[in-house]
Design a protein around this motif. Structure first.
Motif, PDB file in Angstrom:
ATOM      1  N   THR A 258      -5.360   9.648   5.548  1.00 20.35           N
ATOM      2  CA  THR A 258      -5.065   8.500   4.605  1.00 20.35           C
ATOM      3  C   THR A 258      -4.190   9.250   3.566  1.00 20.35           C
ATOM      4  O   THR A 258      -3.994  10.539   3.292  1.00 20.35           O
ATOM      5  CB  THR A 258      -6.245   8.258   3.711  1.00 20.35           C
ATOM      6  OG1 THR A 258      -6.222   7.488   2.658  1.00 20.35           O
ATOM      7  CG2 THR A 258      -6.965   9.365   3.188  1.00 20.35           C
TER       8      THR A 258
ATOM      9  N   SER B 123       0.829  -1.191  -0.029  1.00 17.47           N
ATOM     10  CA  SER B 123       0.139  -0.101  -0.019  1.00 17.47           C
ATOM     11  C   SER B 123       1.103   1.295   0.000  1.00 17.47           C
ATOM     12  O   SER B 123       2.036   1.213   0.349  1.00 17.47           O
ATOM     13  CB  SER B 123      -0.953  -0.241   1.440  1.00 17.47           C
ATOM     14  OG  SER B 123      -0.122   0.288   2.434  1.00 17.47           O
ATOM     15  N   PRO B 124       0.469   2.423  -0.416  1.00  9.95           N
ATOM     16  CA  PRO B 124       1.083   3.664  -0.362  1.00  9.95           C
ATOM     17  C   PRO B 124       1.653   3.791   1.038  1.00  9.95           C
ATOM     18  O   PRO B 124       2.851   4.445   1.158  1.00  9.95           O
ATOM     19  CB  PRO B 124      -0.046   4.595  -0.827  1.00  9.95           C
ATOM     20  CG  PRO B 124      -0.824   3.840  -1.495  1.00  9.95           C
ATOM     21  CD  PRO B 124      -1.039   2.462  -0.905  1.00  9.95           C
TER      22      PRO B 124
ATOM     23  N   ASP C 173      -3.728   7.374   0.771  1.00  9.30           N
ATOM     24  CA  ASP C 173      -4.069   6.750  -0.221  1.00  9.30           C
ATOM     25  C   ASP C 173      -5.277   7.090  -0.992  1.00  9.30           C
ATOM     26  O   ASP C 173      -6.306   7.391  -0.435  1.00  9.30           O
ATOM     27  CB  ASP C 173      -4.694   5.102   0.211  1.00  9.30           C
ATOM     28  CG  ASP C 173      -4.758   3.967  -0.810  1.00  9.30           C
ATOM     29  OD1 ASP C 173      -5.194   4.407  -1.822  1.00  9.30           O
ATOM     30  OD2 ASP C 173      -4.480   2.863  -0.514  1.00  9.30           O
TER      31      ASP C 173
END
Length: 210
Positions: A168, A33-34, A170
């Protein structure tokens, strides 16, 4: 005539014995994930870093917050960690609790920076809970499981009139939050490497007294 099999998905509150399964799910979800790549750009050490981070966070929130999970045929496939006491649940993780040595210090610096960004945008004047981490096991993503977890907990927030807060890095994660009633708090802030982090707020909905 074929009789359909009963639904196998179960959404429930986690208990301490779920800590290992939750850690495994969150680590797998973070791996590519980022946010996972930002926390540790080195793919060789990232799994261990994320495993220790997710384990420490899951254990901490199981003791001081709310963890909701989804099981499919008895296997945990998704989990969401909610903080009731942000000062406890978001305390920076000690370097040795993530990984030892210079690499651990670098990761700790990034975690501390993320912690500072989180506190800067936090709406202290309004009662809220923070969605610290939501993860779905790879292979089960894009099936609506993350949304199911949000809907279930938002029902509780509706009843209590408490807001929801999240951050976040993402784009897909931000879109998910926006679909469930969150809006950005100001413009994104840039983390090292020009990674934009967005603070998100979902206003409280007071229960109908009737």
């Amino acid at each position: 005539m074929v009789t359909p099999s009963p639904p196998s998905l179960v959404i429930r509150d986690a208990v301490p014995r779920d800590a290992f399964a939750i850690t495994q799910v969150l680590t797998a979800a973070l791996q590519d994930s980022p946010i996972g790549q930002w926390m540790d750009p080195d793919p060789h050490s990232r799994h261990l870093v994320l495993l220790r981070y997710a384990g420490a966070l899951a254990t901490r929130v199981l003791g001081s917050g709310i963890v909701r999970l989804i099981e499919d045929a008895g296997e945990v496939v998704a989990a969401a960690l909610w903080s009731l006491d942000p000062l406890v649940a978001l305390s920076p993780v000690p370097a040795g609790g993530v990984i030892d040595g210079p690499a651990g210090e670098s990761v700790l610096d990034r975690l501390n920076l993320l912690h500072e960004v989180t506190q800067t945008r936090r709406p202290w004047h309004q009662a809220h809970q923070q969605l610290l981490l939501l993860g779905v096991r790879p292979g089960r993503q894009r099936q609506g499981l993350g949304g199911y977890l949000l809907i279930g907990h938002h029902t509780y927030l509706h009843v209590t009139g408490i807001g929801g807060y999240a951050i976040t890095v993402d784009g897909a994660g931000q879109q998910l939050l926006e679909r469930h009633g969150y809006s950005p708090i100001g413009p994104p802030q840039l983390l090292p490497g020009a990674v934009p982090v967005s603070a998100m707020w979902r206003p409280p909905v007071v229960a109908d007294p009737r």
